[in-house]
Design a protein around this motif. Sequence first.
Motif, short mmCIF file in Angstrom:
data_model
loop_
_atom_site.label_atom_id
_atom_site.label_comp_id
_atom_site.label_asym_id
_atom_site.label_seq_id
_atom_site.Cartn_x
_atom_site.Cartn_y
_atom_site.Cartn_z
N UNK A 1 0.85 -1.20 0.00
CA UNK A 1 0.00 0.00 0.00
C UNK A 1 0.88 1.25 0.00
N UNK A 2 1.91 1.26 0.90
CA UNK A 2 2.79 2.44 1.01
C UNK A 2 3.53 2.70 -0.30
N UNK A 3 4.01 1.62 -0.94
CA UNK A 3 4.74 1.78 -2.21
C UNK A 3 3.85 2.42 -3.27
N UNK A 4 2.60 1.92 -3.35
CA UNK A 4 1.69 2.47 -4.37
C UNK A 4 1.36 3.93 -4.07
N UNK A 5 1.30 4.28 -2.77
CA UNK A 5 0.88 5.64 -2.39
C UNK A 5 2.06 6.59 -2.23
N UNK A 6 3.30 6.06 -2.27
CA UNK A 6 4.48 6.90 -2.03
C UNK A 6 4.50 7.43 -0.60
N UNK A 7 4.06 6.58 0.33
CA UNK A 7 3.95 6.99 1.74
C UNK A 7 5.00 6.23 2.54
N UNK A 8 5.64 6.90 3.51
CA UNK A 8 6.69 6.23 4.28
C UNK A 8 6.26 5.91 5.71
N UNK A 9 5.14 6.50 6.16
CA UNK A 9 4.76 6.41 7.58
C UNK A 9 4.40 4.99 8.00
N UNK A 10 4.73 4.66 9.25
CA UNK A 10 4.31 3.37 9.86
C UNK A 10 2.86 3.52 10.33
N UNK A 11 2.24 2.38 10.62
CA UNK A 11 0.81 2.44 10.95
C UNK A 11 0.47 1.68 12.22
N UNK A 12 -0.60 2.12 12.84
CA UNK A 12 -1.23 1.40 13.95
C UNK A 12 -2.43 0.68 13.34
N UNK A 13 -2.47 -0.65 13.51
CA UNK A 13 -3.56 -1.44 12.94
C UNK A 13 -4.32 -2.09 14.09
N UNK A 14 -5.60 -1.81 14.15
CA UNK A 14 -6.42 -2.35 15.24
C UNK A 14 -7.58 -3.10 14.61
N UNK A 15 -7.76 -4.38 15.00
CA UNK A 15 -8.75 -5.19 14.31
C UNK A 15 -9.58 -6.00 15.29
N UNK A 16 -10.84 -6.19 14.98
CA UNK A 16 -11.72 -7.02 15.82
C UNK A 16 -12.52 -7.97 14.97
N UNK A 17 -12.64 -9.23 15.43
CA UNK A 17 -13.48 -10.23 14.76
C UNK A 17 -14.63 -10.57 15.69
N UNK A 18 -15.79 -10.88 15.14
CA UNK A 18 -16.88 -11.35 16.00
C UNK A 18 -17.03 -12.88 15.90
#
Length: 329
Positions: free
Chosen positions: A81-98
């Motif tokens: 995703x970062x390569x396609x967007x030219x973005x260098x920032x790291x991310x916080x990913x928060x996920x929930x499943x039911x």
Amino acid sequence: MPPLRATAIAHPNIALIKYWGNRDDALRLPAAGSLSVNLAELETVTTVEFDAALTDDMVTVDGSAQADAVCQRVSAHLDLVRNQAGLKLRARVCSRNNFPMSAGLASSASAFAALTLAGAQAAGLSLTPQALSALARRGSGSACRSIPGGFVEWEAGSEDRDSFAFSIAPPQHWALVDVIALVSRSPKAVGSAEGHTLARTSPLHAAYLASAPGRLQRCRAALLNRDFALLADAVEADSNLMHAVMMTSAPPLFYWEPDTLRVMKAVRAWREAGLAVCYTVDAGPNVHCLCPTGAAAEVARRLSADLGVSQVLTATPGGGARLTDTPID
Ligand code: DP6
């Protein structure tokens, strides 16, 4: 400036014609096409937030920080995703499943579909539905089928760009129910990523692939014509053959538990006695019992009362991955 934060919801899907084995493991280009239906009542919600203060990607699932292997797989996907967007920032990913993860309920499909949509939106990418599905495929093959809605086909394609999934019918096309017999909630010993690489070691794999287009065509026709008898035939044959490949690879993979087989045999007997129901089993022990809405209550009752299955979930055809304004924190 991209929004940097976005949240997406995606449903897992149950494959009616399975994906097992790749032509290209790195790109997750499948050896054959597959067909699935999204499961409306089960969902993953994921927030991705790119943040200049972070030095590494951070991944939390159902409130727990994830082990290195999970973080690396998520980071590798965010790198695309970062390569396609030219973005260098790291991310916080928060996920929930039911629903329980890693137990043959396809949590990687909804996880990578939601991650892809939230990540692409947060990074400011504007992708076609096909490009979004192809990108989700890079994270987990079956995730490409959780991007479009309803009944979905993934054409194997020949390269990265043309291997994506598309809807062949909306969720309301056929009121089918997936009555899921949870015979075990423990995580599987061998994940599907490793399993796919073993498929080609089975002497049955060539026969599985040679007969796959015919099964897919029969299953597609059964779905489009709402022909349950034809659907049952194609779906069970495909599941049985995939497990035959799994059991004969080197090393062999046995995903069934004794209760899995017990439910499968009961489902066949019920169908022979007139109840419209068929089974399919993914890379785990749980049995997905597909039936028309009118048979669902009776199937669920028999699973619990007659077979003693302790947990039964019910899911109906669901829509595609979508953005939401409510973040997970
Ligand atoms: C048995 O999509 O989970 O559920 O690409 O390595 O994440 P990775 O594999 P995955 O494999 C799915 C295998 C299956 C059949 C199917 O869903 O088609």
